[in-house]
Motif scaffolding. Structure first.
Motif, short mmCIF file in Angstrom:
data_model
loop_
_atom_site.label_atom_id
_atom_site.label_comp_id
_atom_site.label_asym_id
_atom_site.label_seq_id
_atom_site.Cartn_x
_atom_site.Cartn_y
_atom_site.Cartn_z
N UNK A 103 0.65 -0.97 0.16
CA UNK A 103 -0.04 0.08 0.17
C UNK A 103 0.85 1.49 -0.41
N UNK A 104 2.31 1.16 0.65
CA UNK A 104 2.67 2.19 0.55
C UNK A 104 3.65 2.41 -0.90
N UNK A 105 3.77 1.77 -2.06
CA UNK A 105 4.57 1.69 -2.63
C UNK A 105 3.26 2.26 -3.88
N UNK A 106 1.59 1.99 -4.15
CA UNK A 106 0.67 2.28 -4.22
C UNK A 106 0.57 3.64 -4.37
N UNK B 34 2.94 5.91 -5.95
CA UNK B 34 3.08 5.41 -7.56
C UNK B 34 1.66 6.50 -8.09
N UNK B 35 0.72 6.38 -6.77
CA UNK B 35 -0.26 5.78 -7.50
C UNK B 35 -0.72 7.61 -7.48
N UNK B 36 -0.44 7.95 -6.08
CA UNK B 36 -1.74 8.74 -5.76
C UNK B 36 -0.57 10.73 -5.41
N UNK C 8 0.00 11.40 -10.97
CA UNK C 8 -0.36 9.71 -10.55
C UNK C 8 0.31 8.41 -11.20
N UNK C 9 -0.54 8.23 -12.25
CA UNK C 9 -0.54 6.96 -13.22
C UNK C 9 0.10 7.79 -14.18
N UNK C 10 0.12 8.95 -14.49
CA UNK C 10 0.52 9.46 -15.79
C UNK C 10 1.52 9.78 -15.61
N UNK C 11 2.13 9.71 -13.94
CA UNK C 11 3.71 10.69 -13.89
C UNK C 11 4.44 9.39 -13.91
N UNK C 12 4.15 7.91 -14.00
CA UNK C 12 5.39 7.02 -14.22
C UNK C 12 5.67 6.55 -15.27
N UNK C 13 7.17 6.54 -15.77
CA UNK C 13 7.75 6.37 -16.40
C UNK C 13 9.28 6.18 -16.20
N UNK C 14 9.86 5.94 -17.16
CA UNK C 14 11.15 5.98 -16.96
C UNK C 14 11.92 6.66 -16.08
#
Length: 149
Positions: free
Chosen positions: A41-44, A47-49, A53-59
């Motif tokens: 839950x810390x990881x999620x 990474x997501x909140x 959010x999910x749009x910021x996850x890249x290389x």
């Protein structure tokens, strides 16, 4: 009165000397499960909140996280606990449903070898990750430029 034997337990096994590995496996499953809930839950959440959010996850996001020893150890601990937890759960299933001793032994060994291989491979990936391989300052994001400069 005649007692009915437990399913798949034709006779009570003799108590062996030494540590009770089944008990320690049971305790590990509970402790690792609680710790995994916190880690996942810390990881999620991170990474997501946080951030975009999910749009910021890249290389660049992954490179930025893996540049920090805190997040390296967080992810490695999550990896180790999850793989051992999963392998131990699969071992329990194999022990419950595979009746032939040689087949059971082979499957349990295969489970532990696969888990060990993935633990070693995942740990190497986390600790040897280098975002600067093939670094091109013209096309890289600001995060990569700040890490590799």
């Amino acid at each position: 009165m005649t007692a009915i034997a437990d399913p798949r337990a034709p006779h009570a096994p003799a108590r062996r000397k030494g540590p009770n590995l089944e008990k320690w496996g049971w305790i590990y499953m509970r402790a690792s499960g609680v710790l995994l809930v916190v880690l996942i839950f810390g990881h999620l959440f991170v990474n997501l909140m946080l951030g975009e959010g999910i749009h910021g996850i890249d290389f660049a996001f992954v490179a930025g996280k893996f540049a920090s020893p805190f997040w390296q150890w967080w992810d490695v601990l999550m990896l180790w606990l999850a793989l051992i937890h999963g392998a131990n759960g699969m071992r329990t299933i194999v022990n419950d449903y595979v009746t032939h001793p040689t087949t059971r032994r082979v499957l349990v060994w295969a489970l532990w070898l696969a888990a060990a291989f993935l633990i070693v491979l995942g740990t190497l990936v986390v600790f040897t990750f280098d975002p600067c391989l093939g670094f091109d300052a013209d096309t890289a994001s600001d995060v990569i430029v700040s890490i590799c400069a």
